[in-house]
Design an enzyme around this catalytic site. Sequence first.
Site, PDB file in Angstrom:
ATOM      1  N   ASN A  24       0.829  -1.214   0.000  1.00  0.00           N
ATOM      2  CA  ASN A  24       0.000   0.000   0.000  1.00  0.00           C
ATOM      3  C   ASN A  24       0.859   1.258   0.000  1.00  0.00           C
ATOM      4  OD1 ASN A  24      -2.283  -1.601   0.063  1.00  0.00           O
ATOM      5  ND2 ASN A  24      -2.547  -1.448   2.272  1.00  0.00           N
ATOM      6  N   PRO A  82       4.009 -10.618 -10.697  1.00  0.00           N
ATOM      7  CA  PRO A  82       3.461  -9.743  -9.652  1.00  0.00           C
ATOM      8  C   PRO A  82       2.285  -8.912 -10.174  1.00  0.00           C
ATOM      9  CG  PRO A  82       5.856  -9.618  -9.715  1.00  0.00           C
ATOM     10  CD  PRO A  82       5.430 -10.370 -10.938  1.00  0.00           C
ATOM     11  N   ARG A 130       3.544  -1.569   8.505  1.00  0.00           N
ATOM     12  CA  ARG A 130       4.570  -2.426   7.905  1.00  0.00           C
ATOM     13  C   ARG A 130       5.684  -2.757   8.903  1.00  0.00           C
ATOM     14  NH1 ARG A 130       3.591   2.056   5.344  1.00  0.00           N
ATOM     15  NH2 ARG A 130       2.225   2.040   3.517  1.00  0.00           N
ATOM     16  N   LYS A 188       1.418 -10.667  -4.092  1.00  0.00           N
ATOM     17  CA  LYS A 188       2.221  -9.712  -4.859  1.00  0.00           C
ATOM     18  C   LYS A 188       3.629  -9.615  -4.317  1.00  0.00           C
ATOM     19  CE  LYS A 188       3.390  -5.585  -4.557  1.00  0.00           C
ATOM     20  NZ  LYS A 188       3.548  -4.144  -4.286  1.00  0.00           N
ATOM     21  N   ARG A 210       7.952   6.991  -1.905  1.00  0.00           N
ATOM     22  CA  ARG A 210       7.899   6.803  -0.448  1.00  0.00           C
ATOM     23  C   ARG A 210       8.618   5.527  -0.021  1.00  0.00           C
ATOM     24  NH1 ARG A 210       6.354   8.468   4.138  1.00  0.00           N
ATOM     25  NH2 ARG A 210       5.399   7.143   5.716  1.00  0.00           N
ATOM     26  N   ASP A 245       0.060  -5.832  -9.182  1.00  0.00           N
ATOM     27  CA  ASP A 245      -0.284  -4.690  -8.348  1.00  0.00           C
ATOM     28  C   ASP A 245      -1.460  -3.967  -9.005  1.00  0.00           C
ATOM     29  OD1 ASP A 245       0.837  -3.448 -10.540  1.00  0.00           O
ATOM     30  OD2 ASP A 245       1.952  -1.980  -9.356  1.00  0.00           O
ATOM     31  N   GLN A 270       5.674  -9.298 -17.453  1.00  0.00           N
ATOM     32  CA  GLN A 270       5.116  -8.407 -16.427  1.00  0.00           C
ATOM     33  C   GLN A 270       5.915  -7.121 -16.320  1.00  0.00           C
ATOM     34  OE1 GLN A 270       6.366  -7.208 -13.441  1.00  0.00           O
ATOM     35  NE2 GLN A 270       4.507  -6.577 -12.395  1.00  0.00           N
TER      36      GLN A 270
END
Length: 283
Positions: free
Chosen positions: A121, A233, A174, A216, A126, A235, A273
């Site tokens: 998330n 993966p 996290r 993921k 970041r 997302d 991917q």
Amino acid sequence: MKLVLPVLNFNLGYTLECGQAFRWERYPRTKGFDAGVYYGIIGRALVKVRYDNPHLILESDAPLDKEEISEYFGLNDDLKRILGEIDVDKNIHKAIAKFRGLRILKQEPWECLASYILSINNNIPRIKILIERLSELFGSKLSLDGIKRHTFPKPDKIANADLKTLKGLKLGFRARFLKNAARKIAHKKFSLEDLKNLSYDEAKERLISLEGVGEKVADCVLLFSFKKYEAFPVDVWIKRYMESTYFNRKKVSAKRVGEFARQHFGRYAGYAQEYLYHYVRCK
């Protein structure tokens, strides 16, 4: 130390800025993928790298192992054959034509796992900030050409860290996932090394047993660290694109997207991917 490696069919910018790794910075910070040099961390070394066709040129104050560097940058991959196998429709063909030379890196397993736990998330700018905060607090100092960075902390450093301290770095929810994974690895209750000899499905099941690690994150680790190319993966970016392009805008599960991709693109679905992901993000 300076290391010069001959390589064709390679694009350094696409490879380092496609979203698979988070510790590379381009200098000068100009637009485009073909200008300047990159500084980043490989293992315990701060490395300067540039590509002067047909040579990949690396410099560091630390020793550089030719085989390790070749593995890291995917130089042993037969990219022409891989792209030929996944080039099965007009959509992936466009992505390959635009970003040919992008290769999948082979990152250090613990750093890769930790980085993708931090990606939950989250967005790339970041994620990079959080990784640097962790490294500055718990890693060792490195310097090259006046640029100062830090190694990524080993599992025991994170395992022994106070949860409040980790949350103070703005890791949020996290922090607990990261600390628990680090504790299991540091205390020999989970082995990343063992994943190398497992099948894709077995390795993925093992990774998902870690708190907070979903499909993921597991697929990212298996693709970007263990080169299990079946991993695809999924997302938000990829799911939206795949639904729109391959499922006639029908909503499907991330698991269904992965299953379709492995069938459609074959044994190198992970390469498909990454080309599609970079293509979609750059549109």
